[in-house]
Motif scaffolding. Structure first.
Motif, PDB file in Angstrom:
ATOM      1  N   GLY A  77      27.026  13.458  39.482  1.00 43.04           N
ATOM      2  CA  GLY A  77      25.644  13.033  39.285  1.00 43.04           C
ATOM      3  C   GLY A  77      24.745  14.218  39.010  1.00 43.04           C
ATOM      4  N   LYS A  78      23.433  13.961  39.010  1.00 42.14           N
ATOM      5  CA  LYS A  78      22.492  15.027  38.658  1.00 42.14           C
ATOM      6  C   LYS A  78      21.482  15.250  39.785  1.00 42.14           C
ATOM      7  N   ILE A  79      21.279  16.499  40.096  1.00 39.30           N
ATOM      8  CA  ILE A  79      20.297  16.848  41.128  1.00 39.30           C
ATOM      9  C   ILE A  79      19.265  17.778  40.509  1.00 39.30           C
ATOM     10  N   SER A  80      18.025  17.356  40.568  1.00 41.85           N
ATOM     11  CA  SER A  80      16.942  18.221  40.073  1.00 41.85           C
ATOM     12  C   SER A  80      16.022  18.563  41.225  1.00 41.85           C
ATOM     13  N   LYS A 120      22.757  22.486  39.585  1.00 38.88           N
ATOM     14  CA  LYS A 120      24.080  23.001  39.209  1.00 38.88           C
ATOM     15  C   LYS A 120      23.956  24.298  38.385  1.00 38.88           C
ATOM     16  N   THR A 121      22.947  24.350  37.539  1.00 43.92           N
ATOM     17  CA  THR A 121      22.812  25.525  36.664  1.00 43.92           C
ATOM     18  C   THR A 121      21.772  26.539  37.165  1.00 43.92           C
ATOM     19  N   HIS A 122      20.846  26.078  38.007  1.00 47.60           N
ATOM     20  CA  HIS A 122      19.786  26.987  38.474  1.00 47.60           C
ATOM     21  C   HIS A 122      19.756  27.059  40.000  1.00 47.60           C
ATOM     22  N   GLY A 123      20.932  26.936  40.605  1.00 42.84           N
ATOM     23  CA  GLY A 123      21.026  26.883  42.064  1.00 42.84           C
ATOM     24  C   GLY A 123      20.347  28.048  42.773  1.00 42.84           C
ATOM     25  N   ARG A 124      20.571  29.252  42.275  1.00 39.73           N
ATOM     26  CA  ARG A 124      20.027  30.433  42.942  1.00 39.73           C
ATOM     27  C   ARG A 124      18.489  30.421  42.941  1.00 39.73           C
ATOM     28  N   GLN A 125      17.912  30.097  41.775  1.00 45.19           N
ATOM     29  CA  GLN A 125      16.439  30.051  41.676  1.00 45.19           C
ATOM     30  C   GLN A 125      15.875  28.977  42.617  1.00 45.19           C
ATOM     31  N   VAL A 126      16.573  27.848  42.665  1.00 51.89           N
ATOM     32  CA  VAL A 126      16.110  26.736  43.505  1.00 51.89           C
ATOM     33  C   VAL A 126      16.167  27.142  44.979  1.00 51.89           C
TER      34      VAL A 126
END
Lengths: 266, 275
Positions: free
Chosen positions: A78-81, A88-94
């Protein structure tokens, strides 16, 4: 018990896509090595400044839900924003903008870390690789400790603190990074009776003053229930209830795993 | 002749100081990141590689480095891919490396306990060359620079990998970095005590300091000093009693740890808490 439902209704009415801070779309998470999904096909939208209570029986998937939101669980469907960014692609920034307090995190006696070390670590993700903490970072860490009322513990070894004090240190660590979201997993479990009154008040104050979006996982439904906007009940990895505290109370009070053993402290 | 012996001793002493320091430093990260099993595996990877070098008349340092770093690079990613704990993979690679080492040693020409085999098994500090020292000095400077620049990440991971991730640190590259660095340091220190005993130098100094200190910065400073002191003392003990250097270093290092354990305030506190 009275509930601050006006605030809840107002926030729900003002919802725009800009206010969405956390969005889970059909998310399933499997713990490393486990075959059974810990949360299944979860859809959840959390608005900016909401204070959400996550309750449910043991092993229902509450902790998994928090660790899925900040992306520290490596595998999910699924998708987590979060903040409009794909975790998934910006985990560190989040994660640099999410304050996380894990469940039952205890430092053993004799471990070589001082309290200030641990709080300052909360800022490490924002400082960037190859850089060392600046004076400003140290000031922010000290301010977070002051806010929680543990500034006198700064030089003490973590392992010499009581469970309640360690829990406050973890909260200070989460706040030291000036987060936009707070994810708190059983933040009241080890607190002494005095702190059990103080910390919920402090969380409410921080939530309001710093415009925080806060998700609190707990077994003890009485803490802050009158101050939260929304209650989510998780059971068998699914969200089985999502609504106002008023509507949630009859449901959770009758549940043996989520009813407090003690009377409310305030 | 005296001059030659003096030069050999000088090189041995410098090697003891550098390798003792490096093993003591890297040992702190290996112990605190719970990579001990990986450390064992890499030590024996270096051992197997050096044995292959002896069997094929190749530089044992090169083959040792190849095997140690292969073990290091395989364990982490295989564990991640196979969804297994790194310890499980390590438990498989560790005996494999030992088995390979013994197979390679049987292939060494003029089988018996030839000097090359003995060097691989027990170390040979007197065979240290100037080139070995240059490698060690370079490794020393590189390791210190790496630790200085990524200290905060290593510090946070040693406290809790999960919390470091939650704070926005990408922990994987740093863990792989320590595994790789440990592999290189082990390989370049192999001449000190040999493949069978090398891991003692990795764990003993860090475990000794951790009995006393409640400040990680002090642990990271004192552990290399203990590493240096024990290797240098071991060297002199071996000269005095005319015994193998590697064995003496490990015996001294273990005695120091045993004394630390005896006077450990942390152990006493644990005992009191259990009562």
């Amino acid at each position: 018990m009275s509930f601050n439902t006006k605030n809840t209704v107002k926030q729900y009415d003002n919802t725009t896509s800009k206010d969405v801070i956390i969005k889970l779309e059909d998310v399933s998470t499997v713990y490393e090595g486990a075959k059974k999904t810990a949360i299944k096909n979860v859809n959840l939208t959390v608005m900016r400044k909401e204070l959400v209570y996550v309750v449910g029986p043991n092993a229902a998937g509450k902790t998994t839900l928090l660790e899925t939101i900040n992306g520290i669980l490596p595998t999910f469907k699924g998708k987590i924003s979060v903040f409009g960014l794909n975790v998934k692609t910006h985990g560190r920034q989040v994660r640099c903008r999410i304050g996380y307090v894990p469940q039952d995190f205890m430092v053993k006696p004799g471990e070589p870390y001082t309290t200030l070390d641990v709080v300052l670590m909360g800022r490490y993700g924002q400082i960037g690789v190859f850089n060392h903490p600046s004076e400003q970072d140290k000031v922010k860490a000290s301010e977070a400790m002051k806010l929680i009322g543990i500034e006198e513990l700064a030089g003490k070894p973590m392992g010499k603190l009581s469970g309640g004090q360690q829990q406050k240190v973890m909260l200070a660590r989460a706040l030291a990074k000036n987060p936009k979201i707070l994810l708190l997993d059983e933040p009241f479990s080890n607190l002494d009776p005095d702190s059990r009154g103080q910390i919920p008040t402090l969380i409410t104050k921080l939530h309001q003053e710093k415009d925080l979006t806060t998700l609190i996982v707990t077994h003890d439904i009485h803490h802050m229930l009158d101050r939260c906007n929304r209650v989510i009940v998780v059971s068998n990895g699914k969200i089985t209830f999502d609504g106002t505290p008023e509507k949630a109370l009859p449901l959770v009070e009758n549940h043996p795993h989520t009813t407090s053993l003690e009377a409310p402290h305030y | 002749m005296i001059l030659l012996e003096f030069a050999i001793m000088q090189r041995a002493l410098i090697a003891c100081v550098l390798a003792g320091f490096l093993m003591g430093l890297i040992g702190v990260f290996v112990v605190r990141m719970r990579l001990s099993a990986i450390g064992y595996s890499m030590s024996h990877g270096a051992f197997a590689g050096a044995a292959l070098g002896a069997a094929t008349a190749t530089n044992p340092l090169l083959t040792g480095l190849l095997f140690a770093s292969s073990s290091a690079f395989l364990i982490g990613p295989i564990a991640d891919r196979a969804r297994l704990h790194a310890d499980t993979i390590t438990s498989i690679i560790f005996p494999l490396n030992m088995a390979l080492a013994f197979v390679f040693l049987t292939l060494v020409p003029e089988i018996g306990l030839s000097s090359q085999v003995a060097n691989v098994l027990w170390g040979s500090i007197i065979s240290m060359t100037n080139a070995d020292l240059v490698y060690l000095v370079t490794l020393f400077a590189t390791t210190l620079a790496i630790v200085y620049f990524v200290w905060k990440e290593l510090f946070a991971i040693m406290f809790s990998r999960k919390l470091a991730e939650a704070d926005g640190i990408n922990t994987k590259p740093f863990i792989y970095l320590i595994i790789f660095l440990a592999g290189v340091v082990i390989t370049f220190s192999l001449k000190l005590v040999g493949g069978l005993l090398i891991y003692a130098l990795l764990f003993n100094p860090a475990s000794t300091v951790l009995q006393f200190s409640e400040n990680m910065r002090k642990v990271v400073i004192v552990s290399p000093i203990i590493g240096m002191a024990t290797t240098v003392s071991g060297l002199f003990v071996s000269l005095f009693f005319d015994m193998p250097v590697g064995s003496c270093i490990v015996i001294v290092s273990t005695i120091v740890f045993a004394i630390a354990l005896l006077f450990s305030p942390k152990r006493r506190r644990k005992e009191e808490n259990e009562k």
